[in-house]
Design a protein around this motif. Structure first.
Motif, PDB file in Angstrom:
ATOM      1  N   LEU A  15      16.271-106.003  -3.221  1.00 53.28           N
ATOM      2  CA  LEU A  15      16.614-105.049  -4.200  1.00 53.28           C
ATOM      3  C   LEU A  15      15.478-104.222  -4.546  1.00 53.28           C
ATOM      4  CD1 LEU A  15      19.404-106.748  -6.452  1.00 53.28           C
ATOM      5  CD2 LEU A  15      19.840-105.155  -4.544  1.00 53.28           C
ATOM      6  N   ALA A  16      14.534-104.793  -4.875  1.00 51.72           N
ATOM      7  CA  ALA A  16      13.252-104.306  -5.352  1.00 51.72           C
ATOM      8  C   ALA A  16      12.825-103.166  -4.472  1.00 51.72           C
ATOM      9  CB  ALA A  16      12.042-105.248  -5.823  1.00 51.72           C
ATOM     10  N   VAL A  17      12.720-103.633  -3.097  1.00 53.90           N
ATOM     11  CA  VAL A  17      12.611-102.537  -2.111  1.00 53.90           C
ATOM     12  C   VAL A  17      13.275-101.362  -2.185  1.00 53.90           C
ATOM     13  CG1 VAL A  17      12.197-102.081   0.303  1.00 53.90           C
ATOM     14  CG2 VAL A  17      11.542-104.335  -0.732  1.00 53.90           C
ATOM     15  N   LEU A  18      14.726-101.611  -2.535  1.00 51.09           N
ATOM     16  CA  LEU A  18      15.294-100.534  -2.282  1.00 51.09           C
ATOM     17  C   LEU A  18      15.193 -99.648  -3.801  1.00 51.09           C
ATOM     18  CD1 LEU A  18      18.796-102.120  -1.372  1.00 51.09           C
ATOM     19  CD2 LEU A  18      17.243-100.801   0.013  1.00 51.09           C
ATOM     20  N   ASP A  19      14.701-100.043  -4.768  1.00 51.87           N
ATOM     21  CA  ASP A  19      14.433 -99.458  -5.987  1.00 51.87           C
ATOM     22  C   ASP A  19      13.287 -98.560  -5.779  1.00 51.87           C
ATOM     23  OD1 ASP A  19      16.624-100.611  -7.360  1.00 51.87           O
ATOM     24  OD2 ASP A  19      15.201-101.945  -8.179  1.00 51.87           O
TER      25      ASP A  19
ATOM     26  N   GLU B 123      10.627 -86.854  -3.973  1.00 54.58           N
ATOM     27  CA  GLU B 123      10.294 -86.388  -2.889  1.00 54.58           C
ATOM     28  C   GLU B 123       9.145 -86.757  -2.102  1.00 54.58           C
ATOM     29  OE1 GLU B 123      10.593 -82.237  -3.472  1.00 54.58           O
ATOM     30  OE2 GLU B 123      12.829 -82.150  -4.219  1.00 54.58           O
ATOM     31  N   ASP B 124       9.114 -88.222  -2.137  1.00 58.70           N
ATOM     32  CA  ASP B 124       8.028 -88.790  -1.451  1.00 58.70           C
ATOM     33  C   ASP B 124       8.258 -89.259   0.009  1.00 58.70           C
ATOM     34  OD1 ASP B 124       6.327 -88.233  -3.395  1.00 58.70           O
ATOM     35  OD2 ASP B 124       6.496 -90.046  -4.161  1.00 58.70           O
ATOM     36  N   LEU B 125       9.593 -89.146   0.360  1.00 59.11           N
ATOM     37  CA  LEU B 125      10.064 -89.791   1.413  1.00 59.11           C
ATOM     38  C   LEU B 125       9.659 -88.730   2.540  1.00 59.11           C
ATOM     39  CD1 LEU B 125      13.272 -92.003   0.862  1.00 59.11           C
ATOM     40  CD2 LEU B 125      10.917 -92.608   1.215  1.00 59.11           C
ATOM     41  N   SER B 126       9.327 -88.900   3.667  1.00 61.04           N
ATOM     42  CA  SER B 126       8.938 -87.958   4.506  1.00 61.04           C
ATOM     43  C   SER B 126       8.432 -88.734   5.953  1.00 61.04           C
ATOM     44  CB  SER B 126       7.795 -86.866   4.314  1.00 61.04           C
ATOM     45  OG  SER B 126       6.815 -87.354   3.934  1.00 61.04           O
ATOM     46  N   GLY B 127       8.621 -88.085   7.347  1.00 64.20           N
ATOM     47  CA  GLY B 127       8.070 -88.596   8.409  1.00 64.20           C
ATOM     48  C   GLY B 127       8.340 -89.979   8.887  1.00 64.20           C
ATOM     49  N   GLY B 128       7.652 -90.675   9.216  1.00 60.74           N
ATOM     50  CA  GLY B 128       8.147 -92.183   9.779  1.00 60.74           C
ATOM     51  C   GLY B 128       8.392 -93.069   8.534  1.00 60.74           C
ATOM     52  N   PHE B 129       7.859 -92.724   7.389  1.00 61.56           N
ATOM     53  CA  PHE B 129       8.352 -93.954   6.179  1.00 61.56           C
ATOM     54  C   PHE B 129       9.874 -93.188   5.780  1.00 61.56           C
ATOM     55  CE2 PHE B 129       8.263 -94.145   1.499  1.00 61.56           C
ATOM     56  CZ  PHE B 129       8.015 -95.467   1.471  1.00 61.56           C
ATOM     57  N   LYS B 130      10.083 -92.132   5.895  1.00 62.07           N
ATOM     58  CA  LYS B 130      11.661 -91.815   5.687  1.00 62.07           C
ATOM     59  C   LYS B 130      12.548 -92.504   6.689  1.00 62.07           C
ATOM     60  CE  LYS B 130      14.863 -87.957   5.096  1.00 62.07           C
ATOM     61  NZ  LYS B 130      14.936 -86.311   5.343  1.00 62.07           N
ATOM     62  N   ALA B 131      12.055 -92.576   8.043  1.00 62.78           N
ATOM     63  CA  ALA B 131      13.206 -93.143   9.093  1.00 62.78           C
ATOM     64  C   ALA B 131      13.082 -94.725   8.684  1.00 62.78           C
ATOM     65  CB  ALA B 131      12.575 -92.903  10.339  1.00 62.78           C
ATOM     66  N   VAL B 132      11.963 -95.233   8.288  1.00 66.36           N
ATOM     67  CA  VAL B 132      11.936 -96.798   7.845  1.00 66.36           C
ATOM     68  C   VAL B 132      12.847 -96.924   6.783  1.00 66.36           C
ATOM     69  CG1 VAL B 132      10.692 -98.680   7.213  1.00 66.36           C
ATOM     70  CG2 VAL B 132       9.869 -97.266   8.854  1.00 66.36           C
ATOM     71  N   ALA B 133      12.720 -96.261   5.900  1.00 65.43           N
ATOM     72  CA  ALA B 133      13.648 -96.232   4.342  1.00 65.43           C
ATOM     73  C   ALA B 133      15.071 -96.234   4.968  1.00 65.43           C
ATOM     74  CB  ALA B 133      13.352 -95.304   3.296  1.00 65.43           C
ATOM     75  N   GLU B 134      15.607 -95.147   5.643  1.00 64.09           N
ATOM     76  CA  GLU B 134      16.899 -95.285   5.945  1.00 64.09           C
ATOM     77  C   GLU B 134      17.365 -96.211   6.889  1.00 64.09           C
ATOM     78  OE1 GLU B 134      17.044 -91.272   8.177  1.00 64.09           O
ATOM     79  OE2 GLU B 134      17.003 -90.018   6.331  1.00 64.09           O
ATOM     80  N   GLU B 135      16.470 -96.936   7.715  1.00 68.88           N
ATOM     81  CA  GLU B 135      17.064 -98.003   8.508  1.00 68.88           C
ATOM     82  C   GLU B 135      17.279 -99.231   7.708  1.00 68.88           C
ATOM     83  OE1 GLU B 135      18.140 -99.750  11.956  1.00 68.88           O
ATOM     84  OE2 GLU B 135      17.360 -97.660  11.539  1.00 68.88           O
ATOM     85  N   ILE B 136      16.335 -99.509   6.595  1.00 70.43           N
ATOM     86  CA  ILE B 136      16.660-100.518   5.503  1.00 70.43           C
ATOM     87  C   ILE B 136      17.758-100.352   4.712  1.00 70.43           C
ATOM     88  CG2 ILE B 136      15.798-101.761   3.666  1.00 70.43           C
ATOM     89  CD1 ILE B 136      12.990-100.776   4.527  1.00 70.43           C
ATOM     90  N   GLU B 137      18.123 -99.247   4.572  1.00 61.91           N
ATOM     91  CA  GLU B 137      19.401 -98.784   3.906  1.00 61.91           C
ATOM     92  C   GLU B 137      20.576 -98.975   4.732  1.00 61.91           C
ATOM     93  OE1 GLU B 137      17.567 -95.493   0.480  1.00 61.91           O
ATOM     94  OE2 GLU B 137      18.846 -95.061   2.229  1.00 61.91           O
TER      95      GLU B 137
END
Length: 233
Positions: A139-143, A152-166
């Protein structure tokens, strides 16, 4: 002096004094049928003046004669072949054993079914408990990902990783909740502050004015209540 012929009697008298044996058994030893009682007969006449001589008396009846020569009275007939009786007894014993074994098998089967249900239930509970532990830790990672998306700091590969976790979290039944304007429910919301209602606004009850931290559900279970600001009465 008396002649020998007078002492011993006449030949007819000697023949009358012979030994007599009578069959007094009440049942015929060959047919097992009850005999009829013999009719009484008149005693043989003795010559006048003859003195009865002591002859051998009647033989005492043996136990076999008193009990009917060992025969069973009545209409009961002892079967010659008792193999049928032994067979019936054996069949009854086998049926009793089969009944007992069947009851033991049914009891063991019921115990196995109950054991399997208990093992499956414990396995599901253990699996669900493991998922809850992992989702609570994530939950802390999702927060952090939610905050980065808000800035608006999610971009590039970091955004893809965040979407995969969710996506993985949603696959296991994790879902976020809490929106502005929904009725406040103390069972799923945690009020951190109270804000006055805007002028001219009439509210029937407390309402979520702002979501400070989203809440998360895992299926029907609340992992974390939504932390909100409340307005209204």
């Amino acid at each position: 002096m008396t002649s020998p012929e007078n002492e011993n009697g006449t030949p007819e008298e000697q023949e009358a004094e012979g030994l007599h044996i009578s069959d007094k058994r009440r049942f015929d030893p060959e047919t097992y049928a009850r005999r009829q009682a013999p009719e009484p007969t008149e005693a043989a006449s003795e010559p006048a003046g003859a003195t009865p001589q002591a002859g051998p008396g009647p033989e005492p009846e043996s136990e076999a004669d008193e009990e009917g020569d060992g025969e069973i009275p009545g209409d009961f007939v002892v079967p010659d072949d008792i193999s049928g009786l032994e067979s019936d007894t054996r069949v009854a014993e086998l049926e009793n054993q089969v009944r007992e074994r069947t009851q033991d098998l049914q009891r063991l089967q019921a115990e196995y079914v109950n054991y399997k249900r208990r093992v499956d239930r414990d396995r599901d509970l253990a699996r669900q408990g493991g998922i809850e532990t992992v989702m609570t830790d994530i939950l802390a990672v999702l927060d952090d990902l939610q905050a980065a998306r808000a800035h608006e700091d999610l971009s590039g590969g970091f955004k893809a990783v965040a979407e995969e976790i969710e996506k993985v979290a949603a696959k296991h039944g994790l879902s976020a909740y809490g929106t502005e304007g929904e009725p406040f429910d103390p069972q799923v919301h945690e009020a951190l502050m109270h804000q006055p209602a805007p002028e001219g606004t009439e509210l029937e009850g407390p309402v979520v004015a702002a979501v400070l931290q989203p809440g998360y559900r895992l299926g029907e279970r609340i992992l974390r209540p939504a932390r909100v600001a409340v307005t209204g009465a």
